[in-house]
Design an enzyme around this catalytic site. Structure first.
Site, short mmCIF file in Angstrom:
data_model
loop_
_atom_site.label_atom_id
_atom_site.label_comp_id
_atom_site.label_asym_id
_atom_site.label_seq_id
_atom_site.Cartn_x
_atom_site.Cartn_y
_atom_site.Cartn_z
N ALA A 133 -1.10 -9.92 -2.93
CA ALA A 133 -2.15 -9.42 -2.15
C ALA A 133 -2.03 -7.63 -1.66
O ALA A 133 -3.07 -7.15 -1.44
CB ALA A 133 -2.30 -9.98 -0.89
N ALA A 134 -0.97 -7.22 -2.01
CA ALA A 134 -0.68 -6.00 -1.27
C ALA A 134 -1.19 -5.06 -2.74
O ALA A 134 -1.42 -5.29 -3.75
CB ALA A 134 0.91 -5.68 -1.58
N PRO A 182 -1.94 -1.19 -4.63
CA PRO A 182 -3.15 -1.53 -5.59
C PRO A 182 -2.78 -2.84 -6.10
O PRO A 182 -1.91 -3.19 -7.09
CB PRO A 182 -2.98 -0.54 -6.29
CG PRO A 182 -1.61 0.18 -6.68
CD PRO A 182 -1.20 -0.26 -5.21
N ASP A 239 -4.13 -5.21 -8.24
CA ASP A 239 -4.27 -5.29 -9.90
C ASP A 239 -2.76 -4.64 -10.48
O ASP A 239 -2.18 -5.45 -11.44
CB ASP A 239 -5.36 -4.84 -10.62
CG ASP A 239 -6.72 -5.18 -9.66
OD1 ASP A 239 -7.23 -6.27 -9.76
OD2 ASP A 239 -7.17 -4.20 -9.19
N SER A 243 -4.79 -11.62 -5.71
CA SER A 243 -5.80 -12.01 -5.11
C SER A 243 -7.10 -11.18 -5.52
O SER A 243 -8.38 -11.58 -5.33
CB SER A 243 -5.92 -11.58 -3.48
OG SER A 243 -5.68 -9.94 -3.33
N SER A 264 -15.87 -10.91 -3.74
CA SER A 264 -16.53 -11.98 -4.26
C SER A 264 -17.10 -12.90 -2.90
O SER A 264 -18.28 -13.26 -3.02
CB SER A 264 -16.09 -12.95 -5.23
OG SER A 264 -15.76 -12.26 -6.33
N ARG A 324 -17.26 -11.85 0.13
CA ARG A 324 -18.44 -10.97 0.85
C ARG A 324 -19.51 -10.76 0.09
O ARG A 324 -20.78 -10.78 0.65
CB ARG A 324 -17.65 -9.30 1.02
CG ARG A 324 -16.65 -9.43 2.00
CD ARG A 324 -15.86 -8.12 2.04
NE ARG A 324 -14.79 -7.84 3.09
CZ ARG A 324 -13.94 -7.10 2.99
NH1 ARG A 324 -13.50 -6.26 1.71
NH2 ARG A 324 -12.96 -7.20 3.89
N HIS A 364 -9.97 -4.75 -8.01
CA HIS A 364 -10.25 -4.62 -6.78
C HIS A 364 -10.11 -3.21 -6.33
O HIS A 364 -9.15 -2.67 -5.84
CB HIS A 364 -9.22 -5.52 -6.13
CG HIS A 364 -9.15 -5.68 -4.66
ND1 HIS A 364 -10.17 -5.98 -3.68
CD2 HIS A 364 -8.28 -5.02 -3.61
CE1 HIS A 364 -10.14 -5.77 -2.40
NE2 HIS A 364 -8.81 -5.28 -2.55
N THR A 375 -8.04 -4.42 7.67
CA THR A 375 -8.59 -5.59 7.30
C THR A 375 -7.62 -6.64 7.24
O THR A 375 -6.64 -6.46 6.64
CB THR A 375 -9.40 -5.47 6.18
OG1 THR A 375 -8.55 -5.46 4.96
CG2 THR A 375 -10.40 -4.16 5.94
N1 LIG Z 1 -5.91 -7.69 -1.51
C1 LIG Z 1 -6.83 -7.23 -0.23
O1 LIG Z 1 -7.89 -7.72 -0.53
C2 LIG Z 1 -6.03 -6.72 0.67
C3 LIG Z 1 -6.91 -6.92 1.86
C4 LIG Z 1 -6.25 -6.27 2.97
C5 LIG Z 1 -5.05 -5.79 2.88
N2 LIG Z 1 -4.30 -5.68 1.78
C6 LIG Z 1 -3.11 -4.94 1.49
O2 LIG Z 1 -2.05 -5.85 2.08
C7 LIG Z 1 -0.89 -4.81 2.42
C8 LIG Z 1 -0.43 -5.13 3.79
O3 LIG Z 1 -1.63 -4.62 4.64
P1 LIG Z 1 -1.14 -4.48 6.29
O4 LIG Z 1 -2.46 -4.15 6.87
O5 LIG Z 1 -0.91 -5.97 6.74
O6 LIG Z 1 0.03 -3.34 6.52
P2 LIG Z 1 0.78 -3.48 7.50
O7 LIG Z 1 1.44 -1.94 7.39
O8 LIG Z 1 0.43 -3.81 8.74
O9 LIG Z 1 2.07 -4.41 7.07
C9 LIG Z 1 2.95 -4.24 6.25
C10 LIG Z 1 4.47 -4.79 6.32
O10 LIG Z 1 5.06 -5.09 5.26
C11 LIG Z 1 6.60 -4.85 5.83
N3 LIG Z 1 7.29 -4.24 4.70
C12 LIG Z 1 7.02 -2.93 4.40
N4 LIG Z 1 8.03 -3.01 3.38
C13 LIG Z 1 8.63 -3.89 3.19
C14 LIG Z 1 9.67 -4.36 2.60
N5 LIG Z 1 10.55 -3.62 1.49
N6 LIG Z 1 10.40 -5.65 2.53
C15 LIG Z 1 9.58 -6.52 3.73
N7 LIG Z 1 8.71 -6.03 4.36
C16 LIG Z 1 8.27 -4.97 3.99
C17 LIG Z 1 6.27 -3.65 7.13
O11 LIG Z 1 7.62 -3.82 8.09
C18 LIG Z 1 4.91 -4.38 7.45
O12 LIG Z 1 5.06 -5.42 8.65
C19 LIG Z 1 -1.22 -3.48 2.17
O13 LIG Z 1 -0.72 -3.27 0.60
C20 LIG Z 1 -2.86 -3.57 2.12
O14 LIG Z 1 -3.41 -3.02 1.18
C21 LIG Z 1 -4.73 -6.31 0.54
#
Ligand SMILES: NC(=O)c1ccc[n+]([C@@H]2O[C@H](COP(=O)([O-])OP(=O)(O)OC[C@H]3O[C@@H](n4cnc5c(N)ncnc54)[C@H](O)[C@@H]3O)[C@@H](O)[C@H]2O)c1
Length: 210
Positions: free
Chosen positions: A12-13, A15, A17, A37, A43, A45, A69, A123
């Site tokens: 889900a992280a 970028p 894709d 994801s 979709s 939304r 995405h 989000t």
């Molecule tokens: N795919 C989607 O639709 C979607 C939607 C929302 C967020 N995201 C993505 O999800 C990810 C997380 O977003 P968030 O808002 O929760 O961010 P956040 O910064 O609140 O949380 C990230 C967490 O990862 C931990 N972390 C960082 N490096 C690490 C490592 N090497 N090992 C273990 N843990 C580690 C950090 O300590 C933190 O707790 C981002 O990449 C964001 O872009 C994706």
């Protein structure tokens, strides 16, 4: 991987894709066991925005956002339906400006993440809900259709890139990638999305792998 992990990856992280492709490459897993994801949240939304406009339960809306995405994602209006009827016909029941409403619906979907981040910092509920839904389909081996990011190997004419597309999910991950028939305009948009992703992916993989 050294610990013997033998499950499924759900990435889900962002970028998403690009990172899903990297996970597939570094894990050596077959593509059906590395799921992105992708455009699942987009979709969901999209169905929600359509349902609000036409005033029908979002669960009855079958509509997909495909591609990256991100900013080159695109709505598949040619296949969007409610109760066996095209969504564009439902919209036409309510307005003469069908194109204007379609544009507004998609713009809301594309830009809502920026609005949520502006107002509450990040989000999380939306993506958590779709990730839970994806996990449920896998655990229950439901063979349900949901839009996720899948590594294309010939589908839609593309190879080696993750893109959002409807898929059948089950115990083994992606059981089938559904290739939607796209209009010429949608094919052009998918092509733009593919090239945007491939350029970044090739550059990133080259930097990481040397
Ligand atoms: N795919 C989607 O639709 C979607 C939607 C929302 C967020 N995201 C993505 O999800 C990810 C997380 O977003 P968030 O808002 O929760 O961010 P956040 O910064 O609140 O949380 C990230 C967490 O990862 C931990 N972390 C960082 N490096 C690490 C490592 N090497 N090992 C273990 N843990 C580690 C950090 O300590 C933190 O707790 C981002 O990449 C964001 O872009 C994706």
């Amino acid at each position: 991987m050294a610990s013997g992990f033998d499950g499924l990856f759900l990435v889900a992280a962002n970028p998403v894709d690009i990172l899903s492709y990297a996970v597939k490459e570094f894990s050596g897993f077959p593509r059906e066991r590395v799921i992105s994801s992708g455009t699942s949240l987009d979709s969901a939304r999209f169905c929600d925005e359509i349902s609000r406009y036409v005033e029908v339960d979002p669960r009855d809306v079958s509509a997909f956002i495909m591609g990256e995405h991100g900013d080159t994602s695109f709505p598949v209006w040619s296949n969007a339906s409610i109760g066996g009827r095209k969504v564009t016909d439902w919209i036409a029941d309510k307005t003469d400006d069908v194109d204007g409403v379609k544009e507004k619906i998609y713009t809301n979907v594309r830009d809502v993440a920026y609005r949520i981040i502006e107002t509450k910092g990040a989000t999380y509920y939306g993506v958590a809900t779709v990730l839970a839904r994806i996990c449920r389909h896998i655990i229950e081996d439901s063979h349900s259709i949901i839009t996720v990011g899948a590594c294309l190997e010939g589908e839609y004419g593309y190879h080696g890139v993750y893109m959002g597309t409807p898929c059948i999910l089950g115990r083994n991950g992606i059981e089938k990638i559904i290739e939607l028939p796209l209009s010429e305009e949608e094919k052009e948009k998918m092509d733009i999305s593919y090239h945007a992703l491939k350029t970044v992916q090739d550059k990133g993989m080259k930097e990481v792998q040397g």
